[in-house]
Write a protein that holds these residues in place. Structure first.
Motif, PDB file in Angstrom:
ATOM      1  N   GLU A 199      14.102   6.862   5.657  1.00  0.00           N
ATOM      2  CA  GLU A 199      13.105   6.276   6.587  1.00  0.00           C
ATOM      3  C   GLU A 199      12.158   5.298   5.854  1.00  0.00           C
ATOM      4  O   GLU A 199      11.871   4.233   6.207  1.00  0.00           O
ATOM      5  CB  GLU A 199      12.095   7.164   7.465  1.00  0.00           C
ATOM      6  CG  GLU A 199      12.895   8.051   8.112  1.00  0.00           C
ATOM      7  CD  GLU A 199      13.420   7.077   9.333  1.00  0.00           C
ATOM      8  OE1 GLU A 199      12.852   6.225   9.848  1.00  0.00           O
ATOM      9  OE2 GLU A 199      14.629   7.352   9.727  1.00  0.00           O
ATOM     10  N   VAL A 200      11.813   5.816   4.503  1.00  0.00           N
ATOM     11  CA  VAL A 200      10.885   4.664   3.915  1.00  0.00           C
ATOM     12  C   VAL A 200      11.821   3.400   3.288  1.00  0.00           C
ATOM     13  O   VAL A 200      11.184   2.392   3.209  1.00  0.00           O
ATOM     14  CB  VAL A 200      10.545   5.440   2.425  1.00  0.00           C
ATOM     15  CG1 VAL A 200      10.004   4.445   1.364  1.00  0.00           C
ATOM     16  CG2 VAL A 200       9.529   6.518   2.777  1.00  0.00           C
ATOM     17  N   LEU A 201      12.870   3.613   3.065  1.00  0.00           N
ATOM     18  CA  LEU A 201      13.973   2.534   2.796  1.00  0.00           C
ATOM     19  C   LEU A 201      13.940   1.584   4.086  1.00  0.00           C
ATOM     20  O   LEU A 201      14.116   0.393   3.858  1.00  0.00           O
ATOM     21  CB  LEU A 201      15.243   2.883   2.228  1.00  0.00           C
ATOM     22  CG  LEU A 201      15.259   3.615   0.730  1.00  0.00           C
ATOM     23  CD1 LEU A 201      16.723   4.121   0.584  1.00  0.00           C
ATOM     24  CD2 LEU A 201      14.979   2.871  -0.177  1.00  0.00           C
ATOM     25  N   LYS A 202      14.249   2.090   5.063  1.00  0.00           N
ATOM     26  CA  LYS A 202      14.270   1.138   6.314  1.00  0.00           C
ATOM     27  C   LYS A 202      12.967   0.608   6.485  1.00  0.00           C
ATOM     28  O   LYS A 202      13.027  -0.721   7.079  1.00  0.00           O
ATOM     29  CB  LYS A 202      14.539   2.214   7.667  1.00  0.00           C
ATOM     30  CG  LYS A 202      16.017   2.655   7.599  1.00  0.00           C
ATOM     31  CD  LYS A 202      16.116   3.762   8.381  1.00  0.00           C
ATOM     32  CE  LYS A 202      15.718   3.663   9.714  1.00  0.00           C
ATOM     33  NZ  LYS A 202      16.052   5.037  10.719  1.00  0.00           N
ATOM     34  N   TYR A 203      11.551   1.524   6.234  1.00  0.00           N
ATOM     35  CA  TYR A 203      10.354   0.504   6.424  1.00  0.00           C
ATOM     36  C   TYR A 203      10.336  -0.664   5.349  1.00  0.00           C
ATOM     37  O   TYR A 203       9.948  -1.327   5.915  1.00  0.00           O
ATOM     38  CB  TYR A 203       9.310   1.738   6.159  1.00  0.00           C
ATOM     39  CG  TYR A 203       7.775   1.250   5.977  1.00  0.00           C
ATOM     40  CD1 TYR A 203       7.176   0.804   7.137  1.00  0.00           C
ATOM     41  CD2 TYR A 203       7.302   1.027   4.764  1.00  0.00           C
ATOM     42  CE1 TYR A 203       5.841   0.157   6.803  1.00  0.00           C
ATOM     43  CE2 TYR A 203       6.200   0.485   4.347  1.00  0.00           C
ATOM     44  CZ  TYR A 203       5.341   0.172   5.651  1.00  0.00           C
ATOM     45  OH  TYR A 203       4.044  -0.295   5.418  1.00  0.00           O
ATOM     46  N   ILE A 204      10.820  -0.201   4.392  1.00  0.00           N
ATOM     47  CA  ILE A 204      10.626  -1.440   3.209  1.00  0.00           C
ATOM     48  C   ILE A 204      11.481  -2.549   3.637  1.00  0.00           C
ATOM     49  O   ILE A 204      11.102  -3.625   3.418  1.00  0.00           O
ATOM     50  CB  ILE A 204      10.981  -0.907   1.720  1.00  0.00           C
ATOM     51  CG1 ILE A 204      10.183   0.117   1.239  1.00  0.00           C
ATOM     52  CG2 ILE A 204      10.876  -2.153   0.717  1.00  0.00           C
ATOM     53  CD1 ILE A 204      10.579   0.846   0.004  1.00  0.00           C
ATOM     54  N   ALA A 205      12.591  -2.303   4.486  1.00  0.00           N
ATOM     55  CA  ALA A 205      13.625  -3.391   4.776  1.00  0.00           C
ATOM     56  C   ALA A 205      13.111  -3.801   5.945  1.00  0.00           C
ATOM     57  O   ALA A 205      13.528  -5.035   6.478  1.00  0.00           O
ATOM     58  CB  ALA A 205      14.901  -2.524   4.856  1.00  0.00           C
ATOM     59  N   GLY A 206      12.073  -3.614   6.709  1.00  0.00           N
ATOM     60  CA  GLY A 206      11.733  -4.224   8.016  1.00  0.00           C
ATOM     61  C   GLY A 206      12.266  -3.809   9.175  1.00  0.00           C
ATOM     62  O   GLY A 206      11.943  -4.292  10.077  1.00  0.00           O
ATOM     63  N   LEU A 227      14.479   7.692  -4.345  1.00  0.00           N
ATOM     64  CA  LEU A 227      13.819   6.396  -4.389  1.00  0.00           C
ATOM     65  C   LEU A 227      14.066   5.795  -5.650  1.00  0.00           C
ATOM     66  O   LEU A 227      14.286   4.170  -5.603  1.00  0.00           O
ATOM     67  CB  LEU A 227      12.168   6.820  -4.494  1.00  0.00           C
ATOM     68  CG  LEU A 227      11.505   7.209  -3.310  1.00  0.00           C
ATOM     69  CD1 LEU A 227      10.007   7.392  -3.820  1.00  0.00           C
ATOM     70  CD2 LEU A 227      11.453   5.886  -2.184  1.00  0.00           C
ATOM     71  N   SER A 228      14.355   6.365  -6.735  1.00  0.00           N
ATOM     72  CA  SER A 228      14.670   5.732  -8.028  1.00  0.00           C
ATOM     73  C   SER A 228      16.108   5.161  -7.934  1.00  0.00           C
ATOM     74  O   SER A 228      16.372   4.220  -8.410  1.00  0.00           O
ATOM     75  CB  SER A 228      14.628   6.756  -9.246  1.00  0.00           C
ATOM     76  OG  SER A 228      14.962   6.361 -10.249  1.00  0.00           O
ATOM     77  N   ALA A 229      17.005   6.091  -7.368  1.00  0.00           N
ATOM     78  CA  ALA A 229      18.499   5.694  -7.336  1.00  0.00           C
ATOM     79  C   ALA A 229      18.766   4.456  -6.518  1.00  0.00           C
ATOM     80  O   ALA A 229      19.601   3.836  -6.770  1.00  0.00           O
ATOM     81  CB  ALA A 229      19.211   6.672  -6.901  1.00  0.00           C
ATOM     82  N   SER A 230      17.694   4.468  -5.721  1.00  0.00           N
ATOM     83  CA  SER A 230      17.719   3.352  -4.348  1.00  0.00           C
ATOM     84  C   SER A 230      17.268   1.879  -5.126  1.00  0.00           C
ATOM     85  O   SER A 230      17.566   0.784  -4.527  1.00  0.00           O
ATOM     86  CB  SER A 230      17.003   3.446  -3.451  1.00  0.00           C
ATOM     87  OG  SER A 230      17.556   4.684  -2.699  1.00  0.00           O
ATOM     88  N   GLY A 231      16.559   1.972  -6.367  1.00  0.00           N
ATOM     89  CA  GLY A 231      16.141   0.877  -6.853  1.00  0.00           C
ATOM     90  C   GLY A 231      14.710   0.498  -6.656  1.00  0.00           C
ATOM     91  O   GLY A 231      14.184  -0.709  -6.791  1.00  0.00           O
ATOM     92  N   VAL A 232      13.767   1.476  -6.136  1.00  0.00           N
ATOM     93  CA  VAL A 232      12.256   1.146  -5.856  1.00  0.00           C
ATOM     94  C   VAL A 232      11.976   0.722  -7.324  1.00  0.00           C
ATOM     95  O   VAL A 232      11.960   1.424  -8.023  1.00  0.00           O
ATOM     96  CB  VAL A 232      11.579   2.154  -5.073  1.00  0.00           C
ATOM     97  CG1 VAL A 232      10.120   2.039  -5.438  1.00  0.00           C
ATOM     98  CG2 VAL A 232      12.204   2.391  -4.030  1.00  0.00           C
ATOM     99  N   GLY A 233      11.021  -0.305  -7.455  1.00  0.00           N
ATOM    100  CA  GLY A 233      10.656  -0.925  -8.684  1.00  0.00           C
ATOM    101  C   GLY A 233       9.832  -0.072  -9.622  1.00  0.00           C
ATOM    102  O   GLY A 233      10.043   0.081 -10.717  1.00  0.00           O
ATOM    103  N   VAL A 234       8.517   0.587  -9.002  1.00  0.00           N
ATOM    104  CA  VAL A 234       7.660   1.367  -9.483  1.00  0.00           C
ATOM    105  C   VAL A 234       7.404   2.743  -8.849  1.00  0.00           C
ATOM    106  O   VAL A 234       7.255   2.622  -7.448  1.00  0.00           O
ATOM    107  CB  VAL A 234       6.267   0.460  -9.838  1.00  0.00           C
ATOM    108  CG1 VAL A 234       5.509   1.531 -10.561  1.00  0.00           C
ATOM    109  CG2 VAL A 234       6.633  -0.791 -10.613  1.00  0.00           C
ATOM    110  N   ILE A 235       7.533   3.849  -9.376  1.00  0.00           N
ATOM    111  CA  ILE A 235       7.133   4.931  -8.956  1.00  0.00           C
ATOM    112  C   ILE A 235       6.224   5.831  -9.766  1.00  0.00           C
ATOM    113  O   ILE A 235       6.584   6.067 -11.029  1.00  0.00           O
ATOM    114  CB  ILE A 235       8.580   5.938  -8.780  1.00  0.00           C
ATOM    115  CG1 ILE A 235       9.459   5.069  -7.907  1.00  0.00           C
ATOM    116  CG2 ILE A 235       8.237   7.315  -8.295  1.00  0.00           C
ATOM    117  CD1 ILE A 235      10.782   5.929  -8.012  1.00  0.00           C
ATOM    118  N   GLY A 236       5.261   5.987  -9.184  1.00  0.00           N
ATOM    119  CA  GLY A 236       4.005   6.911  -9.977  1.00  0.00           C
ATOM    120  C   GLY A 236       4.269   8.326  -9.295  1.00  0.00           C
ATOM    121  O   GLY A 236       4.482   8.711  -8.150  1.00  0.00           O
TER     122      GLY A 236
END
Length: 270
Positions: A208-215, A49-58
């Motif tokens: 799958e999460v990246l695809k979800y964010i990408a729509g 998630l981090s390496a992909s550039g998701v802005g905030v990770i809790g």
């Protein structure tokens, strides 16, 4: 949220992927994800998630790093033993991607704090591999309208699924509680854990999460994925919403720790 020049250089290869581009990288930067558990499954999830550039990770985890877990948690190092996972994970992730905000949350996810943890988050990924915690997250996310993903790894077999995510067809979104019978069929609690199965599953979840964010439509919506790494068999099943169960969750909301069967641990004094 516009990317700065250094981010454009850092993510240039991801931006070059067809269908991604600068706009999608900026969308990743705007996304806030809560990850519950920074162990065998959570480690690869937060890394990618981090390496992909998701802005905030809790990163919510109250556990400490132990020697016996190192084989499936390579985000940590031997000098990290007995230190808190969430704190060390945030430190390691910042070292490879300073553009993401990594927030270590040294706490147990429980009924008393789950609403606060969900505030401002766009998505929850539950890597706790703990049924009672899954139920807390399920009930809170359904009650507050948050999409969430749950994954588990059992020996050679793993599964992951998207919940409270409505498909493009307009059908209702399924919950974890709606599909407990099918999920139980994919569990095997025999002893043992292999590092590579956790890592591979974590990367599949992030994909799958990246695809979800990408729509990308319906990649996670009402979908249940399973992988048998020993026999190389991959399955996709459909999750089904149960209107009665969903109505009951919304009516009752988050239950008590006793009703979930959760043993509450003392808060960490950092």
């Amino acid at each position: 949220m516009a990317l700065i020049e250094k981010e454009l250089a850092h993510f240039k290869h991801a931006i070059a992927v067809p269908g991604m581009g600068v706009a999608m990288q900026e969308k990743l930067k705007e996304t806030r994800v809560l990850v519950v558990g920074a162990g065998g499954l959570g480690s690869p999830v937060i890394q990618y998630l981090s390496a992909s550039g998701v802005g905030v990770i809790g990163i919510a985890d109250y556990g400490v790093i132990t020697d016996e877990d190192m084989h499936r948690q390579p985000i940590y190092q031997m000098q990290d033993l007995r230190k808190h996972k969430a704190k060390m994970a945030a430190s390691r992730l910042w070292a490879s991607n300073p553009f993401t905000k990594h927030y270590p949350l040294l706490l147990q996810v429980k009924p008393e704090n789950i609403k606060q943890l969900l505030e401002g988050m766009d998505l929850v990924i539950d890597c706790s591999q703990h049924h009672a915690t899954h139920l807390v997250i399920n009930d809170a996310c359904v009650a507050h309208g948050k999409p969430f993903v749950i994954g588990e790894v059992h020996n050679w077999v793993s599964w992951w699924a998207g919940f409270n995510i409505a498909p493009a067809s307009g059908d209702a979104a399924a919950s974890y509680r709606c599909n407990l019978d099918m999920i139980d069929d994919h569990r095997n609690f025999d002893a043992g854990a292999i590092g590579v199965t956790h890592g591979a599953t974590g990367m599949m979840i992030v994909n799958e999460v990246l695809k979800y964010i990408a729509g990308v439509p319906d990649g996670l919506a009402n979908k249940f994925y399973s992988m048998n790494f020993l026999h190389n068999t991959y399955q996709v099943n459909t999750l089904f919403p149960d209107a009665g169960i969903l109505a009951d969750i919304r009516a009752k909301g988050v239950l008590t720790a006793e009703e979930y069967g959760i043993d509450i641990v003392p808060d960490i004094e950092d």
